[in-house]
Write an enzyme that holds these catalytic residues in place. Structure first.
Site, short mmCIF file in Angstrom:
data_model
loop_
_atom_site.label_atom_id
_atom_site.label_comp_id
_atom_site.label_asym_id
_atom_site.label_seq_id
_atom_site.Cartn_x
_atom_site.Cartn_y
_atom_site.Cartn_z
N LYS A 144 0.83 -1.20 0.00
CA LYS A 144 0.00 0.00 0.00
C LYS A 144 0.87 1.26 0.00
CE LYS A 144 -3.61 2.26 2.70
NZ LYS A 144 -4.62 2.14 3.75
N GLU A 197 10.42 -4.75 4.54
CA GLU A 197 10.48 -6.16 4.12
C GLU A 197 10.21 -6.28 2.63
OE1 GLU A 197 8.80 -4.99 6.71
OE2 GLU A 197 8.79 -6.39 8.40
N GLY A 209 -5.07 -1.99 4.83
CA GLY A 209 -4.25 -3.11 4.35
C GLY A 209 -4.92 -4.46 4.55
N ARG A 210 -5.42 -4.70 5.76
CA ARG A 210 -6.01 -6.02 6.05
C ARG A 210 -7.41 -6.18 5.47
NH1 ARG A 210 -5.11 -2.84 10.10
NH2 ARG A 210 -6.75 -2.09 11.49
N GLU A 258 -5.30 -7.02 14.77
CA GLU A 258 -4.79 -5.71 14.36
C GLU A 258 -5.92 -4.68 14.37
OE1 GLU A 258 -1.23 -5.55 11.59
OE2 GLU A 258 -2.78 -4.66 10.34
N HIS A 284 -5.50 -33.73 17.34
CA HIS A 284 -4.38 -34.54 17.82
C HIS A 284 -3.30 -33.67 18.45
CE1 HIS A 284 -6.03 -38.11 15.82
NE2 HIS A 284 -6.55 -37.20 15.02
N LYS A 303 7.84 -0.68 12.84
CA LYS A 303 8.47 -0.32 11.56
C LYS A 303 9.55 0.75 11.80
CE LYS A 303 4.68 -1.23 8.22
NZ LYS A 303 3.81 -0.70 7.18
C1 G6Q Z 1 -2.73 -3.86 7.64
C2 G6Q Z 1 -1.53 -3.28 8.22
C3 G6Q Z 1 -0.25 -3.96 7.86
C4 G6Q Z 1 0.20 -3.69 6.43
C5 G6Q Z 1 1.64 -4.15 6.25
C6 G6Q Z 1 2.14 -3.91 4.85
O1 G6Q Z 1 -3.84 -3.44 7.81
O2 G6Q Z 1 -1.48 -1.93 7.97
O3 G6Q Z 1 -0.31 -5.35 8.04
O4 G6Q Z 1 -0.64 -4.31 5.52
O5 G6Q Z 1 2.45 -3.50 7.17
O6 G6Q Z 1 2.05 -2.56 4.51
P1 G6Q Z 1 2.20 -2.11 3.02
O7 G6Q Z 1 1.08 -2.71 2.23
O8 G6Q Z 1 2.13 -0.62 3.05
O9 G6Q Z 1 3.51 -2.62 2.53
#
Ligand code: G6Q
Length: 551
Positions: A211, A217, A272-273, A358, A389, A517
């Site tokens: 996003k 990462e 994002g989620r 989250e 199990h 972050k």
């Molecule tokens: C989701 C969070 C988080 C995010 C990641 C990746 O709601 O904000 O999990 O999706 O940190 O972020 P980017 O999509 O900006 O790389």
């Protein structure tokens, strides 16, 4: 201030009534409730968007549900829901709408943010995704040597990874025969290296999903993938054929070297989620095809309509949410277990962990004062029957009360005889066993039948008693299809939303993620020889150890 919030939550009529009723009814055994009411399944099950929720095995009666619905009304769930669907700026700490419902709305819908209809851009992007996906799947769009793509590597993390990874696995039965899907999220190079070792650069398409297009990462993995690609003999100009991006920040994508023609945009009002319905779902669409991707959107939309239009008494997301409130806030349960009886849903617990924890892992209310009641429980789980199990022992006989969500598709995607019937039988058996348990009398009768008696028998009895009265809900899907998967995810999204409203928190920000972050980048700079970032003895000690190891 704190006292004010405390009063808001606990001193409201519905909250007080629930607390009082819990004291009176809370320990009533599910055996008794089922014994008293042969219609309990009919009374406490509800259908929506092709899904059935059986919530009869919960520690509730009609009065409990009536009080829970009253609490939902009292906390303004209906008004909040309408505001979300209307595009209001409900993510108040970031000043944004949370309009993932627009992403799965059909042609002809109008949804406005600040007077601007978002649907034309949503639909235009859906069309672009569809066209791109068709080109790759048909083989019209090839790699730089003219070969068809055989591998798609989605590079993203958190919300830019978990949804697509979960959905691609869930819908493996719909996957394109020529394509292999790979998901790389961790900055631990082991994950990327393992994928790069398996794929041929000339036949690999990289989807960089972020996003913000700043997440360390994802940026690190994307840069390493690009270096690897160029080292394989491809030239800079070939990158355009092999790297596409999904982001809200087109300028940053272009700085990375991916041009606009290969960029699929989405918008800051998509959390994002909550983004797998946007172009972040590109990998899902590549895997299952445009029609199936759109069927997933349709299933989610059907659940949206149900949530938006049904009275709360028969509203599946509201019911699921309020049951969670009942346990979390009145029984004091600390976790919920997600048990999908579908191997294809093996990533679902991880996906829901992010969605719930989250979104609602907050201790400050929307207006910035501490929340006086417990909020999101820990969410965890594993597919059945594996869980049986492993950790089911604790669910049955441990000291914790842990409500379980069973998720059960009635039809399988495979045709191996016998397996699916056994899977269904196990799922139903577990929810029944959790509910009824086994009394000392029943244990004694069993042991006598097995030829035991006397002190040896009595010594075993307490170990073999199951208290029962352990609640669960079962979400039944006719089969795991793009449509039912969409409905299932939307069900949980709205459940999380309703709980956030009841707790009075903003479910759409994630400041806890931001903290990590920022700190990682400062410590990373110090590891690279930069100035000490200061701080505590442990952090200094660990940094010194890492530097001594050559990092
Ligand atoms: C989701 C969070 C988080 C995010 C990641 C990746 O709601 O904000 O999990 O999706 O940190 O972020 P980017 O999509 O900006 O790389």
């Amino acid at each position: 201030m704190t006292t004010k919030t405390l009063l808001e939550h606990r001193e409201t009529p519905a909250w007080r009534a629930l607390a009082a009723y819990h004291a009176h009814f809370g320990e009533t055994h599910l055996r008794t409730l089922f014994g008293d009411d042969p219609q309990r399944f009919e009374r406490f099950s509800v259908g929506a968007a092709g899904l059935t929720l059986d919530y009869s095995k919960n520690r509730i009666d009609e009065h409990t549900m009536a009080l829970l619905f009253e609490l939902a009304r009292e906390r303004g769930v209906e008004t909040a829901r309408d505001k979300m669907f209307a595009g209001a700026s409900i993510n108040n700490t970031e000043g944004r709408a949370a309009l993932h419902v627009a992403l799965r709305s059909p042609v002809g819908t109008h949804i406005e943010i600040d007077g601007n209809d978002v649907m034309p851009t949503v639909l235009a992007m859906r069309e672009r995704v569809g066209e791109f996906v068709e080109a790759v799947r048909s083989g019209r769009r090839t790699g730089y040597t003219g070969e068809c793509f055989t591998d798609v590597v989605n590079i993203g993390i958190g919300g830019s990874d978990l949804g697509p990874a979960m959905a691609c696995e869930a819908l493996a039965a719909y996957g394109h025969a020529r394509l292999n899907m790979h998901f790389v999220s961790n900055v631990d190079g082991d994950q990327l290296a393992a994928v790069l070792n398996r794929v041929d650069p000339a036949r690999t398409l990289f989807v960089i999903a972020s996003k913000t297009f700043t997440t360390i990462e994802t940026m690190t993995n994307a840069a390493s993938a690009r270096t690897w690609f160029l080292a394989s003999g491809a030239s800079e100009s070939d990158i355009a054929r092999h790297f596409v991006a999904v982001s809200t920040d087109v300028a940053k994508v272009s700085d990375f070297g991916i041009d606009e023609a290969n960029t699929f945009a989405f918008w800051d009002w998509v959390g994002g989620r909550y983004s797998m319905w946007s172009a972040v779902g590109l990998s899902i669409a590549l895997w299952v095809g445009r029609d199936h991707f759109e069927a997933m959107l349709e299933g989610a939309h059907e659940m949206d309509r149900h949530f938006a239009e049904s009275p709360i008494e028969v509203n599946m997301p509201v019911i699921l949410a309020m049951l969670g409130i009942w346990y979390r806030n009145f029984f004091g349960t600390a976790s919920v277990c997600i048990a999908p009886y579908a191997q294809a849903l093996s990533r679902m617990p991880a996906y829901l962990q992010q969605l719930e924890m989250e979104s609602n892992g907050k201790s400050v209310s929307r207006d910035g004062v501490p929340v006086s009641v417990a909020t999101c429980p820990v969410v965890w789980g594993e597919p059945g029957t594996n869980g049986q199990h492993a950790f089911f022992q604790l669910l049955h006989q441990g000291t914790e009360l842990i409500p379980v969500d069973f998720i059960l598709p009635l039809k399988s995607a495979h045709d191996l005889p016998g397996h699916h019937r056994l899977l269904i039988a196990n799922c139903i058996a577990q929810s029944k066993a959790l509910m009824v348990g086994k009394t000392a009398e029943e244990v004694r009768a069993e042991l006598v039948a097995a030829g035991m008696s006397g002190a040896a028998l009595e010594a075993l009895v307490p170990h073999r008693v199951f208290p029962g009265n352990r609640p669960s809900s079962t979400i039944v899907l006719p089969a795991l299809t793009p449509r039912t998967l969409g409905a299932l995810i939307a069900l949980y999204e709205h459940k999380v939303f309703v709980q956030g409203v009841v707790w009075g928190i903003n479910s759409f920000d994630q400041w806890g993620v931001e903290l990590g972050k920022r700190l990682a980048s400062r410590i990373g700079a110090e590891l690279a020889g930069g100035p000490p970032c200061g701080g505590d003895a442990s952090t200094r000690g660990l940094i010194a150890l890492a530097r001594a190891a050559g990092e």
